[in-house]
Scaffold this motif. Structure first.
Motif, PDB file in Angstrom:
ATOM      1  N   ILE A   9      36.049  17.482  36.468  1.00  0.00           N
ATOM      2  CA  ILE A   9      36.410  16.076  36.240  1.00  0.00           C
ATOM      3  C   ILE A   9      37.868  15.855  36.620  1.00  0.00           C
ATOM      4  CG2 ILE A   9      36.794  14.332  34.451  1.00  0.00           C
ATOM      5  CD1 ILE A   9      34.294  15.443  33.045  1.00  0.00           C
ATOM      6  N   SER A  10      38.740  16.792  36.200  1.00  0.00           N
ATOM      7  CA  SER A  10      40.162  16.690  36.536  1.00  0.00           C
ATOM      8  C   SER A  10      40.373  16.744  38.046  1.00  0.00           C
ATOM      9  CB  SER A  10      40.936  17.828  35.850  1.00  0.00           C
ATOM     10  OG  SER A  10      42.299  17.809  36.211  1.00  0.00           O
ATOM     11  N   GLY A  16      40.935  11.223  43.760  1.00  0.00           N
ATOM     12  CA  GLY A  16      40.620   9.806  43.846  1.00  0.00           C
ATOM     13  C   GLY A  16      39.154   9.474  43.661  1.00  0.00           C
ATOM     14  N   ILE A  17      38.384  10.415  43.144  1.00  0.00           N
ATOM     15  CA  ILE A  17      36.955  10.176  42.888  1.00  0.00           C
ATOM     16  C   ILE A  17      36.796   9.759  41.424  1.00  0.00           C
ATOM     17  CG2 ILE A  17      34.640  11.197  42.844  1.00  0.00           C
ATOM     18  CD1 ILE A  17      35.701  13.253  44.891  1.00  0.00           C
ATOM     19  N   GLY A  18      36.353   8.532  41.197  1.00  0.00           N
ATOM     20  CA  GLY A  18      36.171   8.058  39.832  1.00  0.00           C
ATOM     21  C   GLY A  18      35.027   8.777  39.140  1.00  0.00           C
ATOM     22  N   VAL A  19      35.172   9.035  37.850  1.00  0.00           N
ATOM     23  CA  VAL A  19      34.111   9.656  37.052  1.00  0.00           C
ATOM     24  C   VAL A  19      33.706   8.661  35.975  1.00  0.00           C
ATOM     25  CG1 VAL A  19      33.449  11.625  35.633  1.00  0.00           C
ATOM     26  CG2 VAL A  19      35.093  11.933  37.493  1.00  0.00           C
ATOM     27  N   ARG A  39      28.646   8.837  38.741  1.00  0.00           N
ATOM     28  CA  ARG A  39      28.137   8.399  37.447  1.00  0.00           C
ATOM     29  C   ARG A  39      27.437   9.560  36.738  1.00  0.00           C
ATOM     30  NH1 ARG A  39      28.876   4.142  34.202  1.00  0.00           N
ATOM     31  NH2 ARG A  39      28.556   2.636  35.908  1.00  0.00           N
ATOM     32  N   PHE A  40      27.824   9.829  35.494  1.00  0.00           N
ATOM     33  CA  PHE A  40      27.157  10.856  34.696  1.00  0.00           C
ATOM     34  C   PHE A  40      25.712  10.465  34.438  1.00  0.00           C
ATOM     35  CE2 PHE A  40      30.866  13.273  33.793  1.00  0.00           C
ATOM     36  CZ  PHE A  40      30.444  14.428  33.163  1.00  0.00           C
ATOM     37  N   PHE A 167      32.998  16.441  27.006  1.00  0.00           N
ATOM     38  CA  PHE A 167      34.167  16.106  27.826  1.00  0.00           C
ATOM     39  C   PHE A 167      34.684  14.743  27.401  1.00  0.00           C
ATOM     40  CE2 PHE A 167      30.389  17.127  30.380  1.00  0.00           C
ATOM     41  CZ  PHE A 167      30.616  18.434  30.732  1.00  0.00           C
ATOM     42  N   LEU A 168      35.840  14.402  27.952  1.00  0.00           N
ATOM     43  CA  LEU A 168      36.379  13.046  27.820  1.00  0.00           C
ATOM     44  C   LEU A 168      36.352  12.407  29.198  1.00  0.00           C
ATOM     45  CD1 LEU A 168      39.427  13.700  25.471  1.00  0.00           C
ATOM     46  CD2 LEU A 168      37.289  12.575  24.891  1.00  0.00           C
ATOM     47  N   ILE A 169      35.707  11.250  29.315  1.00  0.00           N
ATOM     48  CA  ILE A 169      35.555  10.610  30.620  1.00  0.00           C
ATOM     49  C   ILE A 169      36.356   9.326  30.712  1.00  0.00           C
ATOM     50  CG2 ILE A 169      33.900   9.585  32.229  1.00  0.00           C
ATOM     51  CD1 ILE A 169      31.787  11.398  31.109  1.00  0.00           C
ATOM     52  N   THR A 170      36.222   8.444  29.724  1.00  0.00           N
ATOM     53  CA  THR A 170      36.846   7.121  29.825  1.00  0.00           C
ATOM     54  C   THR A 170      38.345   7.163  29.551  1.00  0.00           C
ATOM     55  OG1 THR A 170      36.306   6.632  27.513  1.00  0.00           O
ATOM     56  CG2 THR A 170      34.724   5.938  29.177  1.00  0.00           C
TER      57      THR A 170
END
Length: 382
Positions: A9-10, A16-19, A39-40, A167-170
């Motif tokens: 994710i990091s 520059g790839i949004g998660v 998108r998860f 994980f933390l995404i937002t």
């Protein structure tokens, strides 16, 4: 694999790839591509099995879910139980309905009871007093409303998100400290494996787990898990350091941790000691490696900051905001020189040093107040 997931994710964000978090209206079982983002899938959510996901996708084929009540009415609640829905709320999968996560959690019991009643009536071919269609229509006209519960605080929201996903995404509690972390640390947790055994490591992170024990001599020491934006690592805090830092290790505040790297078959660890004792009462000498320390990241930043810079995007900043920025600066007096950078994107940048009377304190409060005023992270500590 949670550890690899955090690092990936990091890496995505750095490129520059949004998660994006799971979404009950757009997510499938696994990851999907959405423009330049990823998108998860619902399969990443804890407590959500394939049977529940199949039931959600089947109901969604009739159209997107408009609300929690709509979801509970249409999805087979024998396969999608309350525990599944709780996990979906906590990870943000219902955010697309526009309701606060706290309100959805508070209203879940009523919503599932409502959905169960509708489904039972449909299954038994019975009609309620007003008819099933009228009951359903009451949802969209405000007949069935979620409670007006205040949204969770950011820390609480992120804690639930991590509970549901691993994980933390937002967001992450360390996001606003990116520049400080780059300046004060010499590695991130994922990269420690590339360092030599016995090296001094300086990492910035937050405590995610803690265990305290008592040595044979009766002293307290701790085994603490620290996490940053790339992963987590266990640190062993020996008695002499633990005696003065145990309160910090019980807090949610970001920390700067300095210690000695130890490598083993199970991965990396960090030893924090000043000639302390291990669990067997054996003495460690300073010549065995770097002495350790633990301090608040904010304290380390204040001690090392030489200048505070405020970035103004000229074409986006009206005159009244500049006046308000001056008032903010005056509310946070200190000893650190400050300057303003005037930037015209793609054209030029000029720097104006401020007078000594406008020296500031390098505090979180200053940075947050400036961010609220200008709408972006405009204060940097150098």
């Amino acid at each position: 694999n949670t550890e690899k997931g955090v690092k990936n994710i990091s890496d995505c964000r750095e490129q520059g790839i949004g998660v994006l978090p799971p979404n009950i209206n757009t997510s499938g079982l696994s990851f999907t591509v959405v423009g330049t983002s990823m998108r998860f899938g619902l399969g990443a959510v804890k407590n959500v099995g394939t049977g529940a996901i199949d039931a959600i996708l089947e109901a969604r084929a009739e159209g997107p879910f408009k609300s929690l009540y709509d979801f509970c009415e249409r999805v087979d609640l024998r396969k999608v139980n309350k525990r599944v829905i709780e996990s979906l709320i906590k990870c943000g999968a219902f955010d697309s309905t526009g309701a606060a996560r706290s309100a959805q959690m508070e209203g879940l019991e009523v919503a599932t009871n409502y959905g169960q009643k509708i489904q039972e009536e449909k299954a038994s071919a019975q009609v309620s007093l007003f008819g099933t269609e009228e009951v359903s229509r009451g949802n969209s006209t405000g007949g069935m409303k979620l409670p007006g519960t205040p949204e969770w605080h950011d820390k609480e929201k992120l804690a639930y998100e991590k509970e549901a996903l691993g994980f933390l995404i937002t967001g992450h509690p360390l996001d606003r400290y990116i520049n400080d972390i780059k300046r004060l640390s010499n590695t991130d947790i994922a990269s420690m494996v590339e360092m030599a055994e016995g090296s001094e490591v300086r990492i910035c992170g937050i405590v995610s787990a803690r265990k305290e024990i008592t040595t044979k001599k009766g002293d307290r020491m701790g085994f603490v898990t620290i996490e940053d934006l790339t992963g987590s690592v266990e640190i062993t805090v020996f008695s002499d350091i633990y005696a003065t830092t145990s309160a910090l290790l019980k807090s949610d505040d970001p920390l700067l941790v300095i210690g000695k790297l130890e490598k083993g078959e199970k991965g990396c660890k960090v030893l924090i000691m000043k000639g302390g004792e291990d669990t067997n009462g054996k003495r460690f000498q300073r010549d065995r490696g770097p002495a350790g320390d633990i301090k608040l990241l904010s304290e380390a930043r204040a001690q090392t900051t030489k200048k505070v810079s405020f970035l103004l995007r000229v074409n986006e900043t009206p005159a009244e905001q500049i006046t308000m920025l001056k008032e903010v600066i005056e509310r946070h007096p200190g000893n650190i020189p400050a300057c303003i950078q005037f930037m015209i994107p793609g054209r030029s940048r000029s720097i104006m040093p401020l007078t000594a009377e406008m020296n500031v304190a390098a505090s979180d409060e200053l940075r947050l107040e400036v961010e609220r005023l200008l709408g972006y992270n405009a204060a940097s500590f150098e």
